[in-house]
Design an enzyme around this catalytic site. Structure first.
Site, PDB file in Angstrom:
ATOM      1  N   LYS A  54      -5.865   4.779 -22.018  1.00  0.00           N
ATOM      2  CA  LYS A  54      -5.218   5.788 -21.537  1.00  0.00           C
ATOM      3  C   LYS A  54      -4.550   6.822 -22.453  1.00  0.00           C
ATOM      4  O   LYS A  54      -4.165   6.119 -23.515  1.00  0.00           O
ATOM      5  CB  LYS A  54      -4.070   5.196 -20.528  1.00  0.00           C
ATOM      6  CG  LYS A  54      -3.115   6.019 -19.779  1.00  0.00           C
ATOM      7  CD  LYS A  54      -2.127   5.358 -18.921  1.00  0.00           C
ATOM      8  CE  LYS A  54      -1.010   5.993 -18.480  1.00  0.00           C
ATOM      9  NZ  LYS A  54      -0.065   5.248 -17.534  1.00  0.00           N
ATOM     10  N   ASP A 102      -0.048  -1.228 -17.247  1.00  0.00           N
ATOM     11  CA  ASP A 102      -0.268  -0.058 -18.150  1.00  0.00           C
ATOM     12  C   ASP A 102       0.645  -0.336 -19.441  1.00  0.00           C
ATOM     13  O   ASP A 102       1.825  -0.050 -19.207  1.00  0.00           O
ATOM     14  CB  ASP A 102      -0.105   1.244 -17.357  1.00  0.00           C
ATOM     15  CG  ASP A 102      -0.780   1.559 -16.314  1.00  0.00           C
ATOM     16  OD1 ASP A 102      -1.429   0.853 -15.716  1.00  0.00           O
ATOM     17  OD2 ASP A 102      -1.191   2.828 -16.328  1.00  0.00           O
ATOM     18  N   LYS A 112      -8.457   6.697 -18.560  1.00  0.00           N
ATOM     19  CA  LYS A 112      -7.258   7.481 -17.653  1.00  0.00           C
ATOM     20  C   LYS A 112      -6.496   8.424 -18.527  1.00  0.00           C
ATOM     21  O   LYS A 112      -5.729   8.263 -19.378  1.00  0.00           O
ATOM     22  CB  LYS A 112      -6.366   6.372 -17.111  1.00  0.00           C
ATOM     23  CG  LYS A 112      -5.056   6.829 -16.496  1.00  0.00           C
ATOM     24  CD  LYS A 112      -4.287   5.733 -15.830  1.00  0.00           C
ATOM     25  CE  LYS A 112      -3.138   6.282 -15.179  1.00  0.00           C
ATOM     26  NZ  LYS A 112      -2.181   5.160 -14.731  1.00  0.00           N
TER      27      LYS A 112
END
Length: 318
Positions: free
Chosen positions: A218, A155, A254
Site C-alpha cells: 500500500k 494494514d 492499494k
C-alpha cells in the site's frame, strides 16, 4: 481475498542491485494519465467496479461508535438503491471491499456489520499507525488485539527509519513478525512512500515487504505530505510483477491518500489494467484506500442515471 503470499527468503543480492530509471517511470505515468477514460454507460460500469474495490475508511481523532456505524451502513449500500435499480445492478451485491478503522474501533465495526447481517471484512490499521515510531512489542500487540477484536485484514506500517538507513534485513524481520501476529488475517503493508526519498528505495521496500509475506503493498497512510502518486504506483506495480515472475505469487496493490474524484479512480483502474492485467481488477488484488472518493463516484452515477447533478443533500453521506 486472494491466496496468501507465503513470502520467501530475503534476497539481499537482488535488493542491492536495484536501480530505478526515474525518467522512464515519469514518462510511463504521463502516458497512463493521458489515456482516454471510458464515457457514458462504460464509465458507469467502471465506476461501479471502483466502488467494489474501495476500502471505505475513517481514521480520525474524533471517530465514535456512531460514525463507524454510519460508515458500515454506507459500505453495505454504497450507491443509492434506486440508482442501482435504474442500471439493473440492484441485485448484483455491490458493496465496498471493506471498511477500514483504527484498532480501538474494530469491535464497533464488527458489531455494526454483524447487526446488519453483512460479511464485509473489517480492516484495521496497526503497528503505531501512521508513524510506526513505537516499540516493536507494542506494535505486535496492537496487531494481535485488532485480530482478536475481529479484524480480518491488517494494514501495517513499515519502520521508515530502517528503509531510509538501508537496514533491509531488520525491516524484513519486523514484517515477518507482523505477518505471524496477523494469523489468518490478510496483511497489507504501508510503505509511506512520501517518506522514502527515492524511487529506488520505494522499489526495494516493496520487494522486501513482499519477500516478508505481505498480501498487499500500500502506498501511504494518507497522513504524509505526499500520498498516492502515479509514478510511485508504477514503481510498486513493477515490483509486484517482478515478484510474480520470481515466485509465482500474486500480491495486491492499494493506493491510498488523496484519492478524491471519480475521474482519479478511473485513472487508477486504467493503470492497474495496463500494468498488471485484468486479474488485478478485483478486490482480492486491488483496493482504493479512500474516505471521500465514494461521495464523488455516487454523484457521477446519479448524473449518468438522471442527466443532472445531485445537490449534496440528496445523497446520503459516506
Amino acid at each position: 481475498m486472494a491466496a496468501r503470499n507465503p513470502g520467501m527468503k530475503l534476497d539481499l543480492e537482488w535488493i542491492s542491485k536495484v536501480r530505478v530509471n526515474t525518467q522512464a517511470v515519469l514518462k510511463r505515468a504521463q502516458q497512463i494519465q493521458g489515456q482516454k477514460t471510458p464515457k457514458k454507460q462504460w464509465q458507469a460500469a467502471w465506476l461501479l467496479k471502483a466502488v467494489t474495490c474501495i476500502d471505505l475508511t475513517t481514521l480520525a481523532g474524533d471517530d465514535t461508535p456512531s460514525n463507524v456505524h454510519r460508515l458500515c451502513l454506507k459500505a453495505i449500500q454504497p450507491v443509492r438503491y434506486d440508482l442501482l435499480r435504474k442500471m439493473d445492478m440492484h441485485d448484483k451485491g455491490i458493496t465496498t471491499a471493506a471498511v477500514c478503522v483504527y484498532p480501538s474501533r474494530v469491535a464497533d465495526a464488527v458489531k455494526s456489520l454483524k447487526a446488519a447481517n453483512s460479511s464485509l471484512p473489517v480492516a484495521s490499521v496497526a503497528t503505531g499507525f501512521p508513524a510506526g515510531q513505537t516499540p516493536l512489542e507494542t506494535r505486535l500487540q496492537e496487531v494481535r488485539m485488532a485480530v482478536a477484536d475481529g479484524a480480518t485484514e491488517i494494514d501495517i506500517v513499515i519502520n521508515r527509519t530502517l528503509a531510509l538507513t538501508g537496514q533491509w534485513e531488520a525491516m524484513y524481520d519486523e514484517i515477518r513478525q507482523f505477518r505471524e501476529a496477523c494469523g489468518d488475517a490478510h496483511m497489507k503493508t504501508i510503505l509511506a512512500i512520501g517518506e522514502l526519498g527515492t524511487f529506488t528505495n520505494v522499489y526495494k521496500a516493496s520487494m522486501v515487504a513482499m519477500m516478508a509475506g505481505s498480501d498487499f503493498i500500500k502506498t501511504s497512510t494518507g497522513k504524509e505530505a505526499v500520498n498516492a502518486t502515479y509514478p510511485v504506483a508504477i514503481v510498486m506495480v513493477r515490483a509486484i510483477r517482478d515478484y510474480l515472475l520470481c515466485t509465482g505469487h500474486k500480491v495486491g496493490f492499494k493506493p491510498a491518500g488523496g484519492i478524491r474524484t471519480a475521474q482519479e479512480s478511473l485513472v487508477w483502474l486504467t493503470l492497474i489494467k495496463e500494468e498488471l492485467g485484468n486479474d488485478w481488477l478485483c478486490p482480492h488484488l486491488f483496493r482504493l484506500g479512500a474516505s471521500s472518493l465514494l461521495a464523488d463516484i455516487e454523484r457521477q452515477i446519479y448524473h449518468h442515471v438522471t442527466g443532472q447533478y445531485a445537490a449534496y443533500h440528496e445523497l446520503p453521506m459516506a
